[in-house]
Design a protein around this motif. Structure first.
Motif, mmCIF file in Angstrom:
data_model
loop_
_atom_site.group_PDB
_atom_site.id
_atom_site.type_symbol
_atom_site.label_atom_id
_atom_site.label_comp_id
_atom_site.label_asym_id
_atom_site.label_seq_id
_atom_site.Cartn_x
_atom_site.Cartn_y
_atom_site.Cartn_z
ATOM 1 N N ALA A 5 36.338 31.614 64.694
ATOM 2 C CA ALA A 5 37.737 31.337 64.353
ATOM 3 C C ALA A 5 37.876 31.330 62.839
ATOM 4 O O ALA A 5 36.990 30.850 62.125
ATOM 5 C CB ALA A 5 38.163 29.995 64.925
ATOM 6 N N VAL A 6 38.977 31.865 62.349
ATOM 7 C CA VAL A 6 39.244 31.910 60.913
ATOM 8 C C VAL A 6 40.497 31.098 60.637
ATOM 9 O O VAL A 6 41.527 31.313 61.280
ATOM 10 C CB VAL A 6 39.451 33.356 60.412
ATOM 11 N N GLY A 7 40.424 30.189 59.693
ATOM 12 C CA GLY A 7 41.555 29.341 59.355
ATOM 13 C C GLY A 7 42.580 30.034 58.490
ATOM 14 O O GLY A 7 43.008 29.500 57.468
ATOM 15 N N SER A 8 42.972 31.219 58.894
ATOM 16 C CA SER A 8 43.972 32.008 58.177
ATOM 17 C C SER A 8 44.374 33.194 59.037
ATOM 18 O O SER A 8 43.574 33.680 59.839
ATOM 19 C CB SER A 8 43.401 32.520 56.854
ATOM 20 N N LYS A 9 45.589 33.658 58.818
ATOM 21 C CA LYS A 9 46.028 34.904 59.453
ATOM 22 C C LYS A 9 46.121 36.014 58.416
ATOM 23 O O LYS A 9 46.574 37.116 58.731
ATOM 24 C CB LYS A 9 47.357 34.700 60.173
ATOM 25 N N ASN A 10 45.671 35.736 57.192
ATOM 26 C CA ASN A 10 45.677 36.744 56.135
ATOM 27 C C ASN A 10 44.706 37.853 56.537
ATOM 28 O O ASN A 10 43.508 37.609 56.714
ATOM 29 C CB ASN A 10 45.261 36.106 54.807
ATOM 30 N N PRO A 11 45.193 39.093 56.691
ATOM 31 C CA PRO A 11 44.335 40.178 57.178
ATOM 32 C C PRO A 11 43.123 40.466 56.297
ATOM 33 O O PRO A 11 42.078 40.860 56.811
ATOM 34 C CB PRO A 11 45.256 41.400 57.232
ATOM 35 N N THR A 12 43.222 40.239 54.992
ATOM 36 C CA THR A 12 42.066 40.501 54.121
ATOM 37 C C THR A 12 40.964 39.467 54.359
ATOM 38 O O THR A 12 39.776 39.802 54.350
ATOM 39 C CB THR A 12 42.461 40.528 52.627
ATOM 40 N N GLY A 135 48.219 39.532 47.913
ATOM 41 C CA GLY A 135 47.095 38.761 48.438
ATOM 42 C C GLY A 135 46.766 39.051 49.886
ATOM 43 O O GLY A 135 45.653 38.788 50.335
ATOM 44 N N GLU A 136 47.725 39.580 50.631
ATOM 45 C CA GLU A 136 47.481 39.925 52.033
ATOM 46 C C GLU A 136 47.186 41.406 52.198
ATOM 47 O O GLU A 136 46.939 41.866 53.305
ATOM 48 C CB GLU A 136 48.697 39.544 52.884
ATOM 49 N N ARG A 137 47.242 42.123 51.105
ATOM 50 C CA ARG A 137 47.003 43.562 51.169
ATOM 51 C C ARG A 137 45.701 43.903 50.440
ATOM 52 O O ARG A 137 44.632 43.763 51.000
ATOM 53 C CB ARG A 137 48.210 44.294 50.609
ATOM 54 N N ILE A 138 45.801 44.291 49.190
ATOM 55 C CA ILE A 138 44.600 44.714 48.467
ATOM 56 C C ILE A 138 43.978 43.586 47.660
ATOM 57 O O ILE A 138 42.809 43.641 47.308
ATOM 58 C CB ILE A 138 44.901 45.909 47.534
ATOM 59 N N LEU A 144 42.994 44.464 39.479
ATOM 60 C CA LEU A 144 42.330 44.192 38.192
ATOM 61 C C LEU A 144 41.062 45.016 37.986
ATOM 62 O O LEU A 144 40.685 45.296 36.846
ATOM 63 C CB LEU A 144 42.026 42.698 38.057
ATOM 64 N N THR A 145 40.384 45.394 39.080
ATOM 65 C CA THR A 145 39.155 46.205 38.958
ATOM 66 C C THR A 145 39.438 47.689 39.130
ATOM 67 O O THR A 145 38.506 48.479 39.286
ATOM 68 C CB THR A 145 38.090 45.779 39.984
ATOM 69 N N LYS A 146 40.720 48.054 39.105
ATOM 70 C CA LYS A 146 41.114 49.471 39.255
ATOM 71 C C LYS A 146 40.579 50.058 40.559
ATOM 72 O O LYS A 146 40.162 51.207 40.619
ATOM 73 C CB LYS A 146 40.652 50.312 38.066
ATOM 74 N N GLY A 147 40.557 49.214 41.603
ATOM 75 C CA GLY A 147 40.153 49.677 42.927
ATOM 76 C C GLY A 147 38.666 49.564 43.240
ATOM 77 O O GLY A 147 38.245 49.904 44.333
ATOM 78 N N ALA A 148 37.878 49.059 42.303
ATOM 79 C CA ALA A 148 36.428 48.985 42.526
ATOM 80 C C ALA A 148 36.030 47.880 43.507
ATOM 81 O O ALA A 148 35.033 48.005 44.219
ATOM 82 C CB ALA A 148 35.695 48.790 41.204
ATOM 83 N N VAL A 149 36.801 46.778 43.557
ATOM 84 C CA VAL A 149 36.480 45.647 44.432
ATOM 85 C C VAL A 149 37.761 45.234 45.148
ATOM 86 O O VAL A 149 38.804 45.095 44.520
ATOM 87 C CB VAL A 149 35.931 44.448 43.618
ATOM 88 N N SER A 150 37.659 45.014 46.465
ATOM 89 C CA SER A 150 38.826 44.584 47.238
ATOM 90 C C SER A 150 38.704 43.102 47.591
ATOM 91 O O SER A 150 37.624 42.514 47.503
ATOM 92 C CB SER A 150 38.928 45.391 48.536
ATOM 93 N N ARG A 151 39.804 42.539 48.023
ATOM 94 C CA ARG A 151 39.769 41.145 48.467
ATOM 95 C C ARG A 151 38.937 41.008 49.743
ATOM 96 O O ARG A 151 38.283 39.992 49.955
ATOM 97 C CB ARG A 151 41.186 40.615 48.703
#
Length: 175
Positions: A5-12, A135-138, A144-151
């Motif tokens: 179970a995850v205490g969030s519904k944030n897809p990331t 915060g719920e997307r990328i 800030l990392t120009k796409g190198a690291v995602s959430r």
């Protein structure tokens, strides 16, 4: 199959948790749950850890593990802003907690200044980037990392760190 179970519904967050558990346990069922973190919307210092713990406790029900993930600012001397952002993950089995941190980074000074005034970083980053619900997307880190690291990746790393005792039970005296 392991139930998490995850205490969030944030897809990331949900996807990061799924990837972390999958790398050690194979197939997992991940159940997102809307729970209250019990901390301010923009947490600082130990409130970040407390929020992750509260999310893990709140999500634990009819599962093998629950996970709480919370991001926030920690006071760190000798940085440009005096603060660094860390994502904290807590893995809970109904009895014991394990805690992991993801890589830390600094937000731009203008973002930290707004957070210190009480604004949520996500809202400030939405204004700067023009990306709704960043915060719920990328995630701001992706921008800030120009796409190198995602959430998703930040979450996966933080949860992986929290899983270390569970995948090395004999070294940590876990049942």
């Amino acid at each position: 199959m392991l139930k998490v179970a995850v205490g969030s519904k944030n897809p990331t967050k949900v996807e990061g948790v799924r990837l972390a558990f999958k790398q050690f346990f194979g197939k997992v069922e991940v159940i997102p749950k809307s729970v209250n973190s019990g901390v301010p919307p923009q947490p600082f210092n130990y409130d970040v850890v407390r929020g992750a713990i509260n999310r893990a406790i709140g999500a634990f029900d009819d599962c093998d593990f629950s996970v709480g993930v919370e991001a926030g600012l920690f006071s760190i001397e000798n940085t440009m802003t005096g603060y660094m952002d860390f994502q904290v993950a807590v893995v809970y089995n109904g009895k014991r907690f394990t805690i992991g941190f993801g890589p830390g980074f600094e937000f731009p000074p203008c973002v930290v200044q707004e957070a210190l005034k009480g604004r949520e970083i996500g809202d400030v980053m939405e204004e700067i980037t023009g990306i709704e619900k960043i915060g719920e997307r990328i995630g701001a880190i992706h921008y800030l990392t120009k796409g190198a690291v995602s959430r998703v990746e930040l979450t996966r790393i933080a949860v992986t760190m929290a899983l270390i005792p569970w995948i090395n039970k004999e070294l940590y005296d876990l049942e």
